[in-house]
Design a protein around this motif. Structure first.
Motif, PDB file in Angstrom:
ATOM      1  N   ASN A 186      -3.689   9.838 -10.037  1.00 36.63           N
ATOM      2  CA  ASN A 186      -3.472  11.214  -9.579  1.00 36.63           C
ATOM      3  C   ASN A 186      -3.505  12.196 -10.742  1.00 36.63           C
ATOM      4  OD1 ASN A 186      -3.257  10.580  -6.867  1.00 36.63           O
ATOM      5  ND2 ASN A 186      -1.017  10.437  -6.876  1.00 36.63           N
ATOM      6  N   VAL A 240      -5.596  17.360  -3.125  1.00 36.19           N
ATOM      7  CA  VAL A 240      -5.002  16.695  -1.973  1.00 36.19           C
ATOM      8  C   VAL A 240      -3.614  17.279  -1.766  1.00 36.19           C
ATOM      9  CG1 VAL A 240      -4.278  14.489  -0.998  1.00 36.19           C
ATOM     10  CG2 VAL A 240      -6.284  14.597  -2.464  1.00 36.19           C
ATOM     11  N   SER A 241      -3.185  17.411  -0.513  1.00 35.06           N
ATOM     12  CA  SER A 241      -1.919  18.069  -0.229  1.00 35.06           C
ATOM     13  C   SER A 241      -0.727  17.295  -0.782  1.00 35.06           C
ATOM     14  CB  SER A 241      -1.755  18.239   1.285  1.00 35.06           C
ATOM     15  OG  SER A 241      -1.550  16.986   1.910  1.00 35.06           O
ATOM     16  N   LYS A 251       2.063  16.783   0.732  1.00 36.24           N
ATOM     17  CA  LYS A 251       2.579  15.909   1.791  1.00 36.24           C
ATOM     18  C   LYS A 251       1.820  14.580   1.826  1.00 36.24           C
ATOM     19  CE  LYS A 251       3.319  15.650   6.794  1.00 36.24           C
ATOM     20  NZ  LYS A 251       3.173  16.372   8.090  1.00 36.24           N
ATOM     21  N   LYS A 252       0.508  14.645   1.700  1.00 36.61           N
ATOM     22  CA  LYS A 252      -0.290  13.425   1.758  1.00 36.61           C
ATOM     23  C   LYS A 252       0.030  12.524   0.584  1.00 36.61           C
ATOM     24  CE  LYS A 252      -5.000  11.664   2.177  1.00 36.61           C
ATOM     25  NZ  LYS A 252      -6.433  11.999   2.355  1.00 36.61           N
ATOM     26  N   ARG A 253       0.150  13.092  -0.600  1.00 34.97           N
ATOM     27  CA  ARG A 253       0.474  12.283  -1.777  1.00 34.97           C
ATOM     28  C   ARG A 253       1.886  11.705  -1.669  1.00 34.97           C
ATOM     29  NH1 ARG A 253      -2.102  16.644  -4.342  1.00 34.97           N
ATOM     30  NH2 ARG A 253      -0.081  17.494  -4.980  1.00 34.97           N
ATOM     31  N   LEU A 309       3.477  10.879   1.125  1.00 36.36           N
ATOM     32  CA  LEU A 309       3.431   9.778   2.083  1.00 36.36           C
ATOM     33  C   LEU A 309       2.738   8.552   1.501  1.00 36.36           C
ATOM     34  CD1 LEU A 309       2.606  11.713   5.380  1.00 36.36           C
ATOM     35  CD2 LEU A 309       4.793  10.714   4.696  1.00 36.36           C
ATOM     36  N   GLU A 310       1.728   8.787   0.660  1.00 34.77           N
ATOM     37  CA  GLU A 310       1.064   7.668  -0.002  1.00 34.77           C
ATOM     38  C   GLU A 310       2.043   6.942  -0.937  1.00 34.77           C
ATOM     39  OE1 GLU A 310      -2.235   9.450  -1.970  1.00 34.77           O
ATOM     40  OE2 GLU A 310      -3.556   9.323  -0.225  1.00 34.77           O
ATOM     41  N   SER A 316       4.766   5.056   1.268  1.00 36.26           N
ATOM     42  CA  SER A 316       4.272   3.820   1.890  1.00 36.26           C
ATOM     43  C   SER A 316       3.996   2.746   0.856  1.00 36.26           C
ATOM     44  CB  SER A 316       3.001   4.116   2.700  1.00 36.26           C
ATOM     45  OG  SER A 316       1.977   4.622   1.870  1.00 36.26           O
TER      46      SER A 316
END
Length: 205
Positions: A28, A104-105, A107-109, A111-112, A115
């Motif tokens: 990232n 990339v948002s 929120k998406k990062r 959640l990645e 998980s």
């Protein structure tokens, strides 16, 4: 918590060692810059809190078990750390690439990262088998557990942020095979060292 300094060192080594979370943070950082790492880092840290909470009951059961069971679990944890070290030493070099720079948002990062940590065997095993020996049965279980868990999650934020800063300053080295190989060797050595330290550690009484 007489063994807190050892816990601090062992937790830091576990977080610092190359693994899925470190790879995500470095990737990232190379793709999106320092700001692009925060979502993933916080997701990994929050995931550690959840994994720890889920394992809390199991930790309590372990603490109530016999000294023989505790010793067996401690040795199993030490063997696992040494196994990770040997596996990492023999693994091919990590290859980090700059890749796509499309934003990339957050929120998406997040959640990645969440998980990833929820399914990370290194974190799960740490809380289930290595964690218990650092809790003194004579003291408040809840308070000690909270201190150790917050320490671990804080180390994730600090160490992964340091990785992100490092990645932005050493892009050419990280994306080389030599850089990835050094990352493997350093992580492998820390795993083996603290595996041996764990095997020889005494339970707090």
């Amino acid at each position: 918590m007489k063994l807190y300094p050892l816990f601090l060192l062992m937790a830091a080594a576990t977080v610092f060692s190359p693994g899925p979370g470190v790879v995500m943070t470095l990737t990232n950082a190379l793709r999106y810059g320092m700001r692009g790492t925060f979502g993933g880092i916080l997701g990994i840290a929050f995931g550690a809190l959840i994994v720890a909470a889920i394992s809390a009951t199991s930790v309590g059961v372990i603490l109530a078990a016999s000294a023989t069971a505790f010793t067996a679990l401690k040795l199993l944890g030490a063997a696992y750390l040494i196994f990770l070290g040997i596996k990492l030493w023999r693994a091919p070099a990590f290859r980090f690439t700059e890749g796509n720079t499309q934003e990339v948002s957050f929120k998406k990062r997040f959640l990645e990262g969440l998980s990833l940590q929820m399914t990370n065997p290194k974190a799960i095993f740490f809380f289930l088998s290595i964690f218990p020996q650092f809790i003194d049965p004579a003291m408040s279980y809840g308070l000690q557990f909270a201190v150790l868990v917050m320490t671990y999650s804080s180390l994730i934020v600090i160490i992964h942020s340091s990785y992100a800063i490092f990645a932005n300053r050493a892009k050419s080295w990280l994306t080389s095979e030599k850089g990835g190989s050094y990352m493997n060797k350093i992580g492998a050595a820390t795993f083996v060292f603290f595996g041996c330290a764990l095997a020889g550690a005494k339970r707090a009484v």
